[in-house]
Design a protein around this motif. Structure first.
Motif, mmCIF file in Angstrom:
data_model
loop_
_atom_site.group_PDB
_atom_site.id
_atom_site.type_symbol
_atom_site.label_atom_id
_atom_site.label_comp_id
_atom_site.label_asym_id
_atom_site.label_seq_id
_atom_site.Cartn_x
_atom_site.Cartn_y
_atom_site.Cartn_z
ATOM 1 N N THR A 83 0.831 -1.204 0.000
ATOM 2 C CA THR A 83 0.000 0.000 0.000
ATOM 3 C C THR A 83 0.863 1.252 0.000
ATOM 4 O O THR A 83 0.563 2.236 -0.690
ATOM 5 C CB THR A 83 -0.933 0.008 1.227
ATOM 6 N N LEU A 84 1.947 1.220 0.768
ATOM 7 C CA LEU A 84 2.856 2.365 0.824
ATOM 8 C C LEU A 84 3.468 2.651 -0.543
ATOM 9 O O LEU A 84 3.510 3.802 -0.993
ATOM 10 C CB LEU A 84 3.958 2.101 1.851
ATOM 11 N N VAL A 85 3.928 1.607 -1.223
ATOM 12 C CA VAL A 85 4.549 1.775 -2.543
ATOM 13 C C VAL A 85 3.528 2.289 -3.556
ATOM 14 O O VAL A 85 3.795 3.230 -4.321
ATOM 15 C CB VAL A 85 5.165 0.443 -3.013
ATOM 16 N N ILE A 86 2.346 1.671 -3.555
ATOM 17 C CA ILE A 86 1.306 2.083 -4.500
ATOM 18 C C ILE A 86 0.889 3.529 -4.251
ATOM 19 O O ILE A 86 0.735 4.324 -5.188
ATOM 20 C CB ILE A 86 0.090 1.142 -4.402
ATOM 21 N N ALA A 87 0.709 3.882 -2.976
ATOM 22 C CA ALA A 87 0.285 5.239 -2.644
ATOM 23 C C ALA A 87 1.350 6.259 -3.026
ATOM 24 O O ALA A 87 1.030 7.338 -3.550
ATOM 25 C CB ALA A 87 -0.031 5.333 -1.155
ATOM 26 N N PHE A 88 2.615 5.930 -2.794
ATOM 27 C CA PHE A 88 3.700 6.879 -3.088
ATOM 28 C C PHE A 88 3.810 7.145 -4.588
ATOM 29 O O PHE A 88 3.767 8.298 -5.036
ATOM 30 C CB PHE A 88 5.022 6.340 -2.542
ATOM 31 N N PHE A 89 3.942 6.076 -5.359
ATOM 32 C CA PHE A 89 4.101 6.261 -6.799
ATOM 33 C C PHE A 89 2.798 6.728 -7.448
ATOM 34 O O PHE A 89 2.818 7.478 -8.431
ATOM 35 C CB PHE A 89 4.595 4.967 -7.450
ATOM 36 N N GLY A 90 1.667 6.280 -6.902
ATOM 37 C CA GLY A 90 0.391 6.759 -7.414
ATOM 38 C C GLY A 90 0.217 8.246 -7.189
ATOM 39 O O GLY A 90 -0.301 8.964 -8.050
ATOM 40 N N SER A 217 -0.813 4.504 5.649
ATOM 41 C CA SER A 217 0.088 3.350 5.595
ATOM 42 C C SER A 217 1.384 3.627 6.351
ATOM 43 O O SER A 217 1.942 2.736 7.004
ATOM 44 C CB SER A 217 0.390 2.991 4.135
ATOM 45 N N LEU A 218 1.866 4.869 6.291
ATOM 46 C CA LEU A 218 3.068 5.228 7.045
ATOM 47 C C LEU A 218 2.830 5.113 8.547
ATOM 48 O O LEU A 218 3.658 4.555 9.283
ATOM 49 C CB LEU A 218 3.503 6.650 6.690
ATOM 50 N N LEU A 219 1.705 5.633 9.000
ATOM 51 C CA LEU A 219 1.381 5.557 10.425
ATOM 52 C C LEU A 219 1.222 4.108 10.876
ATOM 53 O O LEU A 219 1.656 3.735 11.975
ATOM 54 C CB LEU A 219 0.099 6.346 10.711
#
Length: 230
Positions: A83-90, A217-219
């Motif tokens: 989720t973190l990767v998808i959210a960041f690049f998204g 996701s970071l939290l």
């Protein structure tokens, strides 16, 4: 009544996937036409920007589906980082898309008001918007999204208590309706401008949602790390 009706759930996911493929295909097919050297009217940006929202919705449904097939411990190990990767690049992609839509919007408005030569250039490049094809495509997408919502409720009524998927589904359907309105309502020669406005709104909403997802996701990962240390 408390059991998940799996066939309806998987069918809902499939219908949403078809809607997403229709949105993506509208761009891929046109790119293929241009590469073949054939003539084609500009499709605008709006339909091609809808996957920003619908991709998030499909990802949410996919996570729920994996929760049915796999144990929570297995899902929990990979969900956070994925989720973190998808959210960041998204989020980065949504920002770039928003800037692209804004740039095109400024260009079209500048040309339109730059009488007479800019206006002529605008009419040559952007006035011939395929309103009928875009409206038909959006109508199909809207039907698929409504079918997705109905099937999801049929799968289990408790999905209505999931605020995240309810809000995201409503935003997705609302974005489709807004885009259809923006394309149909103005005079035909302005459809390219209003379509770009719709695309910009979709990109901004998608970026906000992705930012919230990224922070969440970071939290969650920070909390998990602290729990492990304790």
């Amino acid at each position: 009544m408390d059991r998940l009706r799996a066939p309806f759930f998987w069918l809902a996911g499939f219908v949403l996937l078809v809607a997403l493929l229709v949105e993506c295909a509208s761009a891929f097919v046109l790119d293929a036409v241009h590469q073949a050297g054939l003539e084609a009217s500009t499709p605008g940006l709006g339909i091609r920007y809808l996957p920003v929202l619908d991709g998030l919705l499909l990802y949410t449904v996919l996570l729920m589906g994996l929760g049915i097939l796999l144990s929570r411990s297995v899902i929990g190990r990979v969900q956070g980082i994925v989720t973190l990767v998808i959210a960041f690049f998204g989020l980065l992609g949504a920002i770039v898309m928003a800037l692209a839509a804004l740039g095109l919007l400024i260009l079209m408005i500048t040309l339109l008001v730059a009488v007479p030569f800019g206006t002529i250039a605008y009419f040559v490049a952007f006035a011939d918007f395929p309103t009928g094809a875009a409206t038909a495509t959006l109508g199909l997408i809207l039907i698929l999204k409504i079918a997705f919502c109905i099937l999801l409720i049929l799968a289990h009524e408790r999905f209505l208590q999931n605020k995240g998927i309810v809000i995201l589904s409503a935003v997705s359907v609302g974005a489709t309706l807004l885009l259809a309105f923006l394309i149909d309502f103005p005079p035909g020669f302005l459809a390219s401008i209003t379509d770009a406005i719709g695309a910009l709104i979709i990109a901004i909403v998608g970026a906000i949602w992705l930012l919230i997802l990224l922070i969440g996701s970071l939290l969650a990962m920070i909390s998990a790390v602290r729990t492990v240390r304790v």
